[in-house]
Each structure stands twice: as C-alpha cells, then as structure tokens.
Design a protein around this motif. Structure first.
Motif: not given
Length: 127
Positions: A32-33, A51-56, A75-76
């Motif tokens: 899904g991610w 990816e961390s910035a998008i995850a935030e 998860d990230r």
C-alpha cells in the motif's frame, strides 16, 4: 482464503504470533505504501530522508489516506519511548523491543470485544 501452513489459522489471522501471517500483513502495508508513492510521486521508492518527510505528512493527516498508507508511514517514523515503530500492525507488535509497547499493541480489542452500546448494566442493555 487458505489455511496458513505455519499456524493453521486462516491466512493473516495468526498474526502477530505466527511469523508467516505477520509477514503477510506487513506485505499488505508495504505494498500500500509503495503504490501510494508510485501514484503520488511517480516512483515506488525514494531516498530515506524524502520518505521520512512524506511519512510525516501522511501521519499529520491520517484521515486523508488509506490505512495501509498510514501504517506504512508510521513504520518509517521513529517512535519515541514506545519501541521501534508507531504503527499498530501485526509486524509492529511482533518486532517491538519495549515490553510495555509490545503488550499494549497486542492487547488491542478484537472483533469479539463487545461494543459499548451493546454492553449491559445490571442485566439491561444500555442505550
């Protein structure tokens, strides 16, 4: 659905105790991610800091995203004082290093838990 060769439950249903079922659940979240990244950003994987910035961003607005995307985002992200992951997925419970966090994640209500509207008080249903 098929039975899991690892635990005998229906596939996915043995998580988090069954490693095979937990891996199946984790794969749903990861897929899904990756689909989200591909659809929104044109690639299925980005450098870790992107990816961390998008995850935030996803974690800040979970109501705007599918649960698999939210779990993938969580998860990230680092989970301060609660173990290595925020997400409540089966893999998170299996891999948590904090005994408290792991126990909390595993004790989430199941479908068999009664709903407050159907619980009884002194023998009569509450309304």
């Amino acid at each position: 659905m098929r039975r899991c060769a690892g635990c005998g439950c229906w596939e996915y249903g043995g998580a988090p105790g069954c490693d095979r079922c937990a891996a199946l659940v984790d794969r749903i979240v990861e897929d899904g991610w990756r689909v989200f990244l591909r659809d929104r950003f044109g690639v299925a994987g980005l450098p870790a800091e992107e990816e961390s910035a998008i995850a935030e961003m996803v974690a800040d607005e979970p109501d705007r995203h599918d649960w698999r995307v939210v779990d993938g985002a969580l998860d990230r992200l680092p989970a301060p004082a609660a173990g290595p992951r925020w997400a409540g997925g089966h893999g998170a419970a299996r891999r948590a290093t904090s005994p408290t966090a792991s126990a909390t994640r595993r004790s989430r209500p199941t479908a068999r838990t009664s709903h407050p509207a159907t619980s009884t008080r002194s023998g009569s249903a509450s309304r």
